[in-house]
Design a protein around this motif. Structure first.
Motif, PDB file in Angstrom:
ATOM      1  N   ARG A 209      -9.441   5.660  -3.018  1.00 56.38           N
ATOM      2  CA  ARG A 209      -9.357   4.268  -3.475  1.00 56.38           C
ATOM      3  C   ARG A 209     -10.687   3.816  -4.081  1.00 56.38           C
ATOM      4  O   ARG A 209     -10.724   3.200  -5.121  1.00 56.38           O
ATOM      5  CB  ARG A 209      -8.999   3.333  -2.312  1.00 56.38           C
ATOM      6  N   ASP A 210     -11.765   4.082  -3.402  1.00 54.92           N
ATOM      7  CA  ASP A 210     -13.109   3.801  -3.914  1.00 54.92           C
ATOM      8  C   ASP A 210     -13.279   2.357  -4.386  1.00 54.92           C
ATOM      9  O   ASP A 210     -13.912   2.073  -5.401  1.00 54.92           O
ATOM     10  CB  ASP A 210     -13.456   4.770  -5.061  1.00 54.92           C
ATOM     11  N   ASN A 211     -12.698   1.398  -3.633  1.00 49.19           N
ATOM     12  CA  ASN A 211     -12.959  -0.013  -3.925  1.00 49.19           C
ATOM     13  C   ASN A 211     -13.766  -0.608  -2.772  1.00 49.19           C
ATOM     14  O   ASN A 211     -14.072   0.078  -1.794  1.00 49.19           O
ATOM     15  CB  ASN A 211     -11.661  -0.784  -4.162  1.00 49.19           C
TER      16      ASN A 211
ATOM     17  N   ALA B 220       0.813  -1.214   0.000  1.00 50.09           N
ATOM     18  CA  ALA B 220       0.000   0.000   0.000  1.00 50.09           C
ATOM     19  C   ALA B 220       0.851   1.270   0.000  1.00 50.09           C
ATOM     20  O   ALA B 220       0.378   2.341  -0.377  1.00 50.09           O
ATOM     21  CB  ALA B 220      -0.930   0.010   1.216  1.00 50.09           C
TER      22      ALA B 220
ATOM     23  N   SER C 159     -13.163  -2.718  -0.307  1.00 53.97           N
ATOM     24  CA  SER C 159     -12.551  -2.710   1.016  1.00 53.97           C
ATOM     25  C   SER C 159     -12.495  -1.303   1.593  1.00 53.97           C
ATOM     26  O   SER C 159     -12.798  -1.089   2.771  1.00 53.97           O
ATOM     27  CB  SER C 159     -11.141  -3.304   0.947  1.00 53.97           C
ATOM     28  N   ALA C 160     -12.109  -0.335   0.771  1.00 52.90           N
ATOM     29  CA  ALA C 160     -12.011   1.045   1.237  1.00 52.90           C
ATOM     30  C   ALA C 160     -13.380   1.591   1.631  1.00 52.90           C
ATOM     31  O   ALA C 160     -13.525   2.261   2.659  1.00 52.90           O
ATOM     32  CB  ALA C 160     -11.382   1.917   0.165  1.00 52.90           C
TER      33      ALA C 160
ATOM     34  N   ALA D  84      -7.307   9.297   1.564  1.00 56.50           N
ATOM     35  CA  ALA D  84      -6.720   8.183   0.812  1.00 56.50           C
ATOM     36  C   ALA D  84      -7.735   7.067   0.611  1.00 56.50           C
ATOM     37  O   ALA D  84      -7.777   6.444  -0.448  1.00 56.50           O
ATOM     38  CB  ALA D  84      -5.485   7.651   1.541  1.00 56.50           C
ATOM     39  N   LEU D  85      -8.570   6.816   1.621  1.00 60.57           N
ATOM     40  CA  LEU D  85      -9.598   5.792   1.474  1.00 60.57           C
ATOM     41  C   LEU D  85     -10.630   6.209   0.438  1.00 60.57           C
ATOM     42  O   LEU D  85     -11.058   5.408  -0.399  1.00 60.57           O
ATOM     43  CB  LEU D  85     -10.289   5.538   2.816  1.00 60.57           C
ATOM     44  N   LYS D  86     -11.051   7.459   0.503  1.00 57.25           N
ATOM     45  CA  LYS D  86     -12.041   7.943  -0.458  1.00 57.25           C
ATOM     46  C   LYS D  86     -11.501   7.877  -1.881  1.00 57.25           C
ATOM     47  O   LYS D  86     -12.232   7.580  -2.824  1.00 57.25           O
ATOM     48  CB  LYS D  86     -12.442   9.372  -0.106  1.00 57.25           C
TER      49      LYS D  86
ATOM     50  N   HIS E 119      -3.647   2.144   3.825  1.00 51.81           N
ATOM     51  CA  HIS E 119      -3.873   3.372   3.055  1.00 51.81           C
ATOM     52  C   HIS E 119      -4.358   4.487   3.980  1.00 51.81           C
ATOM     53  O   HIS E 119      -3.925   5.642   3.856  1.00 51.81           O
ATOM     54  CB  HIS E 119      -4.891   3.129   1.947  1.00 51.81           C
TER      55      HIS E 119
ATOM     56  N   LYS F 118      -4.997  -3.856   3.683  1.00 52.63           N
ATOM     57  CA  LYS F 118      -4.413  -2.884   2.762  1.00 52.63           C
ATOM     58  C   LYS F 118      -5.129  -1.541   2.872  1.00 52.63           C
ATOM     59  O   LYS F 118      -4.495  -0.478   2.855  1.00 52.63           O
ATOM     60  CB  LYS F 118      -4.490  -3.411   1.330  1.00 52.63           C
ATOM     61  N   ALA F 119      -6.445  -1.587   3.018  1.00 52.67           N
ATOM     62  CA  ALA F 119      -7.211  -0.352   3.168  1.00 52.67           C
ATOM     63  C   ALA F 119      -6.839   0.366   4.460  1.00 52.67           C
ATOM     64  O   ALA F 119      -6.712   1.601   4.490  1.00 52.67           O
ATOM     65  CB  ALA F 119      -8.707  -0.658   3.143  1.00 52.67           C
TER      66      ALA F 119
END
Length: 223
Positions: free
Chosen positions: A195-197, A35, A199-200, A191-193, A183, A179-180
């Protein structure tokens, strides 16, 4: 926050023969390092001593997956059982670490909660004040453990996730969740926003919900 400040404690409360956890730790830690630049300290419980107490063992801070892989292998060899360990020991050690430098996250993977919940919550509140969040993954289906883990996550604005090794989807999701979390530690909520997957998004939802509950100071005694 710079990446030099990004630090995570990864604590296992699991038996050495717990194939689900130990076999996946190598994958988990490699995903965490993938990450971005981060310092990770691995923690586990060692062999039972003369006083029937299991020492809480923490390693040095590690910055690469290869070094962590060696540490994990040595840890598994010296770990016998994670049962009847005090979750408070993990929190107390984490609090001591915060006095040496920032620790943004403590990740705990375990199946039971032992110790005094009120005492653990008091330490968790100190960790939250120091900028540390707790992320707890529970194996098994212990009701008291789930309640304790949820409260500790809520108090610190972290997250709680049930972890059933018999559900393939959960096993697949775990590396992504770690991993999220990494991040987040490196880059914060932004950083989470970004990623937008899956897990995030899930982690954001849990942390936002915990943050709202934390404002109301959850109670540790039964309603």
């Amino acid at each position: 926050m710079t990446h030099q400040d990004a630090r995570i404690i990864l604590a296992l409360v699991a038996e050495a023969n717990d194939e689900f956890v130990w076999n996946r730790v190598q994958t988990l830690q490699s995903e965490m390092f993938a990450a971005g630049p981060v310092h990770i300290k691995f923690a586990y419980f060692g062999r039972e001593g003369a006083l029937q107490a299991r020492p809480y063992i923490t390693t040095s801070w590690v910055t690469d997956a290869d070094s962590m892989a060696d540490i994990v292998d040595r840890g598994r060899a010296s770990c016998v059982c994670g049962c009847y360990v005090q979750i408070g020991d993990i929190l107390e050690q984490a609090l001591r670490e915060t006095r040496q430098g920032p620790v943004q996250a403590v990740v705990i993977i375990g199946d039971h909660f032992h110790g005094e919940l009120d005492d653990a919550v008091a330490i968790a509140k100190q960790l939250h004040a120091a900028g540390t969040r707790l992320f707890l993954f529970q194996q098994g289906c212990s009701g008291p453990a789930e309640r304790a883990f949820r409260i500790l996550a809520e108090v610190t604005g972290g997250a709680y996730f049930p972890l059933n090794p018999h559900i393939e989807r959960v096993a697949e999701r775990l590396p992504g969740m770690l991993k999220a979390i990494t991040h987040f530690v490196i880059g914060g909520m932004a950083a989470l926003k970004a990623r937008d997957n899956e897990s995030a998004v899930l982690l954001l939802e849990q942390m936002n919900a915990a943050g709202q509950i934390a404002k109301g100071a959850p109670q540790t005694d039964e309603a």
